[in-house]
Design a protein around this motif. Structure first.
Motif, PDB file in Angstrom:
ATOM      1  N   PHE A  58      47.501  79.209  21.568  1.00 47.40           N
ATOM      2  CA  PHE A  58      47.143  80.436  22.266  1.00 47.40           C
ATOM      3  C   PHE A  58      46.041  81.140  21.483  1.00 47.40           C
ATOM      4  CE2 PHE A  58      51.584  79.553  22.982  1.00 47.40           C
ATOM      5  CZ  PHE A  58      51.731  79.697  24.347  1.00 47.40           C
ATOM      6  N   GLY A  59      44.959  81.468  22.170  1.00 45.78           N
ATOM      7  CA  GLY A  59      43.877  82.191  21.530  1.00 45.78           C
ATOM      8  C   GLY A  59      43.788  83.630  21.988  1.00 45.78           C
ATOM      9  N   SER A  60      44.417  83.930  23.117  1.00 41.26           N
ATOM     10  CA  SER A  60      44.397  85.283  23.659  1.00 41.26           C
ATOM     11  C   SER A  60      45.636  86.008  23.144  1.00 41.26           C
ATOM     12  CB  SER A  60      44.391  85.237  25.189  1.00 41.26           C
ATOM     13  OG  SER A  60      44.359  86.552  25.703  1.00 41.26           O
ATOM     14  N   ILE A  61      45.476  86.649  21.996  1.00 44.45           N
ATOM     15  CA  ILE A  61      46.608  87.296  21.335  1.00 44.45           C
ATOM     16  C   ILE A  61      46.223  88.714  20.936  1.00 44.45           C
ATOM     17  CG2 ILE A  61      47.731  85.213  20.450  1.00 44.45           C
ATOM     18  CD1 ILE A  61      46.160  85.502  17.884  1.00 44.45           C
ATOM     19  N   ASN A  62      47.201  89.579  20.869  1.00 48.00           N
ATOM     20  CA  ASN A  62      46.991  90.937  20.383  1.00 48.00           C
ATOM     21  C   ASN A  62      47.154  90.892  18.870  1.00 48.00           C
ATOM     22  OD1 ASN A  62      47.342  93.644  19.533  1.00 48.00           O
ATOM     23  ND2 ASN A  62      47.933  94.226  21.617  1.00 48.00           N
ATOM     24  N   ILE A  63      46.032  90.756  18.179  1.00 47.88           N
ATOM     25  CA  ILE A  63      46.058  90.559  16.724  1.00 47.88           C
ATOM     26  C   ILE A  63      46.705  91.741  16.020  1.00 47.88           C
ATOM     27  CG2 ILE A  63      44.606  90.312  14.671  1.00 47.88           C
ATOM     28  CD1 ILE A  63      42.685  88.642  16.417  1.00 47.88           C
ATOM     29  N   LYS A  64      46.381  92.950  16.438  1.00 45.73           N
ATOM     30  CA  LYS A  64      46.929  94.144  15.780  1.00 45.73           C
ATOM     31  C   LYS A  64      48.455  94.165  15.868  1.00 45.73           C
ATOM     32  CE  LYS A  64      46.675  99.155  15.684  1.00 45.73           C
ATOM     33  NZ  LYS A  64      46.131 100.360  16.278  1.00 45.73           N
ATOM     34  N   LYS A  65      49.004  93.956  17.065  1.00 47.77           N
ATOM     35  CA  LYS A  65      50.458  93.955  17.229  1.00 47.77           C
ATOM     36  C   LYS A  65      51.110  92.813  16.464  1.00 47.77           C
ATOM     37  CE  LYS A  65      51.108  96.380  21.572  1.00 47.77           C
ATOM     38  NZ  LYS A  65      51.644  96.287  22.942  1.00 47.77           N
ATOM     39  N   LYS A 123      49.283  90.587   5.928  1.00 47.31           N
ATOM     40  CA  LYS A 123      48.404  91.399   5.082  1.00 47.31           C
ATOM     41  C   LYS A 123      47.044  91.638   5.735  1.00 47.31           C
ATOM     42  CE  LYS A 123      50.730  90.016   0.903  1.00 47.31           C
ATOM     43  NZ  LYS A 123      50.671  89.430  -0.410  1.00 47.31           N
ATOM     44  N   GLU A 124      46.414  92.724   5.361  1.00 46.56           N
ATOM     45  CA  GLU A 124      45.176  93.182   5.986  1.00 46.56           C
ATOM     46  C   GLU A 124      44.045  92.159   5.906  1.00 46.56           C
ATOM     47  OE1 GLU A 124      42.900  95.477   8.267  1.00 46.56           O
ATOM     48  OE2 GLU A 124      44.983  95.921   7.764  1.00 46.56           O
ATOM     49  N   HIS A 125      43.938  91.406   4.803  1.00 46.35           N
ATOM     50  CA  HIS A 125      42.823  90.473   4.627  1.00 46.35           C
ATOM     51  C   HIS A 125      42.988  89.180   5.435  1.00 46.35           C
ATOM     52  CE1 HIS A 125      45.676  88.893   1.672  1.00 46.35           C
ATOM     53  NE2 HIS A 125      44.998  87.755   1.721  1.00 46.35           N
ATOM     54  N   LEU A 126      44.153  88.995   6.051  1.00 43.32           N
ATOM     55  CA  LEU A 126      44.398  87.805   6.859  1.00 43.32           C
ATOM     56  C   LEU A 126      44.259  88.144   8.337  1.00 43.32           C
ATOM     57  CD1 LEU A 126      47.507  86.402   4.986  1.00 43.32           C
ATOM     58  CD2 LEU A 126      45.140  85.617   4.806  1.00 43.32           C
ATOM     59  N   GLU A 127      43.590  87.249   9.083  1.00 45.07           N
ATOM     60  CA  GLU A 127      43.361  87.466  10.511  1.00 45.07           C
ATOM     61  C   GLU A 127      43.855  86.263  11.314  1.00 45.07           C
ATOM     62  OE1 GLU A 127      39.699  87.890  13.659  1.00 45.07           O
ATOM     63  OE2 GLU A 127      39.289  88.221  11.536  1.00 45.07           O
ATOM     64  N   PRO A 128      44.903  86.456  12.107  1.00 42.18           N
ATOM     65  CA  PRO A 128      45.348  85.355  12.975  1.00 42.18           C
ATOM     66  C   PRO A 128      44.227  84.968  13.934  1.00 42.18           C
ATOM     67  CG  PRO A 128      46.983  87.110  12.896  1.00 42.18           C
ATOM     68  CD  PRO A 128      45.750  87.639  12.241  1.00 42.18           C
ATOM     69  N   LYS A 129      43.953  83.684  14.017  1.00 42.80           N
ATOM     70  CA  LYS A 129      42.896  83.187  14.910  1.00 42.80           C
ATOM     71  C   LYS A 129      43.489  82.498  16.134  1.00 42.80           C
ATOM     72  CE  LYS A 129      39.274  83.747  13.947  1.00 42.80           C
ATOM     73  NZ  LYS A 129      38.495  84.941  14.259  1.00 42.80           N
ATOM     74  N   ALA A 172      44.415  73.674  14.438  1.00 42.60           N
ATOM     75  CA  ALA A 172      45.442  73.741  15.474  1.00 42.60           C
ATOM     76  C   ALA A 172      45.554  72.419  16.222  1.00 42.60           C
ATOM     77  CB  ALA A 172      45.134  74.889  16.437  1.00 42.60           C
ATOM     78  N   GLN A 173      44.413  71.819  16.542  1.00 37.64           N
ATOM     79  CA  GLN A 173      44.440  70.536  17.247  1.00 37.64           C
ATOM     80  C   GLN A 173      45.112  69.467  16.381  1.00 37.64           C
ATOM     81  OE1 GLN A 173      40.642  68.685  18.041  1.00 37.64           O
ATOM     82  NE2 GLN A 173      41.498  67.455  19.665  1.00 37.64           N
ATOM     83  N   THR A 174      44.829  69.465  15.107  1.00 38.15           N
ATOM     84  CA  THR A 174      45.435  68.490  14.197  1.00 38.15           C
ATOM     85  C   THR A 174      46.942  68.703  14.123  1.00 38.15           C
ATOM     86  OG1 THR A 174      43.383  68.372  12.937  1.00 38.15           O
ATOM     87  CG2 THR A 174      45.376  67.580  11.844  1.00 38.15           C
ATOM     88  N   MET A 175      47.374  69.965  14.083  1.00 41.45           N
ATOM     89  CA  MET A 175      48.807  70.263  14.078  1.00 41.45           C
ATOM     90  C   MET A 175      49.474  69.762  15.365  1.00 41.45           C
ATOM     91  SD  MET A 175      48.588  74.125  12.533  1.00 41.45           S
ATOM     92  CE  MET A 175      50.256  74.556  12.942  1.00 41.45           C
ATOM     93  N   LEU A 176      48.819  69.998  16.500  1.00 42.66           N
ATOM     94  CA  LEU A 176      49.387  69.561  17.777  1.00 42.66           C
ATOM     95  C   LEU A 176      49.441  68.042  17.891  1.00 42.66           C
ATOM     96  CD1 LEU A 176      47.728  72.205  20.104  1.00 42.66           C
ATOM     97  CD2 LEU A 176      50.178  71.972  19.615  1.00 42.66           C
ATOM     98  N   LEU A 177      48.414  67.358  17.405  1.00 37.79           N
ATOM     99  CA  LEU A 177      48.435  65.889  17.425  1.00 37.79           C
ATOM    100  C   LEU A 177      49.538  65.343  16.523  1.00 37.79           C
ATOM    101  CD1 LEU A 177      44.598  65.164  17.397  1.00 37.79           C
ATOM    102  CD2 LEU A 177      46.198  64.729  19.291  1.00 37.79           C
ATOM    103  N   GLY A 178      49.699  65.940  15.351  1.00 35.61           N
ATOM    104  CA  GLY A 178      50.769  65.529  14.445  1.00 35.61           C
ATOM    105  C   GLY A 178      52.146  65.785  15.042  1.00 35.61           C
ATOM    106  N   ALA A 179      52.294  66.932  15.685  1.00 31.78           N
ATOM    107  CA  ALA A 179      53.569  67.264  16.330  1.00 31.78           C
ATOM    108  C   ALA A 179      53.876  66.272  17.440  1.00 31.78           C
ATOM    109  CB  ALA A 179      53.516  68.690  16.877  1.00 31.78           C
ATOM    110  N   ARG A 180      52.863  65.925  18.225  1.00 34.87           N
ATOM    111  CA  ARG A 180      53.061  64.968  19.323  1.00 34.87           C
ATOM    112  C   ARG A 180      53.491  63.610  18.791  1.00 34.87           C
ATOM    113  NH1 ARG A 180      55.487  64.761  23.214  1.00 34.87           N
ATOM    114  NH2 ARG A 180      55.016  63.140  24.693  1.00 34.87           N
ATOM    115  N   ASP A 193      37.007  76.153  12.406  1.00 30.75           N
ATOM    116  CA  ASP A 193      38.029  75.529  11.572  1.00 30.75           C
ATOM    117  C   ASP A 193      39.439  75.752  12.109  1.00 30.75           C
ATOM    118  OD1 ASP A 193      36.026  74.676   9.924  1.00 30.75           O
ATOM    119  OD2 ASP A 193      36.452  76.075   8.311  1.00 30.75           O
ATOM    120  N   HIS A 194      39.710  76.926  12.655  1.00 27.06           N
ATOM    121  CA  HIS A 194      41.054  77.211  13.159  1.00 27.06           C
ATOM    122  C   HIS A 194      41.385  76.339  14.374  1.00 27.06           C
ATOM    123  CE1 HIS A 194      38.204  79.978  15.031  1.00 27.06           C
ATOM    124  NE2 HIS A 194      39.001  80.020  16.085  1.00 27.06           N
ATOM    125  N   GLY A 195      40.414  76.056  15.212  1.00 28.79           N
ATOM    126  CA  GLY A 195      40.648  75.180  16.362  1.00 28.79           C
ATOM    127  C   GLY A 195      40.919  73.748  15.925  1.00 28.79           C
TER     128      GLY A 195
END
Length: 104
Positions: free
Chosen positions: A35-42, A50-56, A18-26, A13-15
């Motif tokens: 970007f999918g390679s992210i340091n989630i903790k930092k 908040k703890e229950h949310l996880e950036p994808k 994100a693709q829909t956001m990028l198409l709309g932006a374009r 769902d996150h992909g």
């Protein structure tokens, strides 16, 4: 972001989002990149997420400052991006007929 209060299975769902956001932006004349390679903790610490949310994925949006040209992949199969003498950013891609099966 994935919300662990709702589910622990985020699938793709996150992909799609994100693709829909990028198409709309374009369509609005903006450019972007996900970007999918992210340091989630930092990232969570820096943005006080908040703890229950996880950036994808991270989606960066802005006004394009360079010209990009999609080129057909050469026979050597080289996928390296390159810039020509005018600064045009060339992005080699395979032909659709090479990656879509059964539709031609």
């Amino acid at each position: 972001m994935g919300d662990h209060n709702i589910s622990d299975k985020f699938w793709c769902d996150h992909g799609i989002a994100a693709q829909t956001m990028l198409l709309g932006a374009r369509a609005m004349g903006l450019g972007g990149c996900m970007f999918g390679s992210i340091n989630i903790k930092k990232l969570k610490e820096y943005l006080n997420i908040k703890e229950h949310l996880e950036p994808k994925l991270i989606v960066a949006l802005g006004k394009p400052v360079e010209e990009i040209q999609i080129d057909e992949l050469n026979e050597d199969g080289d996928i390296k991006y390159w810039r020509d003498e005018k600064g045009v950013h060339h992005v080699p891609k395979r032909k659709l007929t090479d990656i879509i099966i059964g539709s031609w």
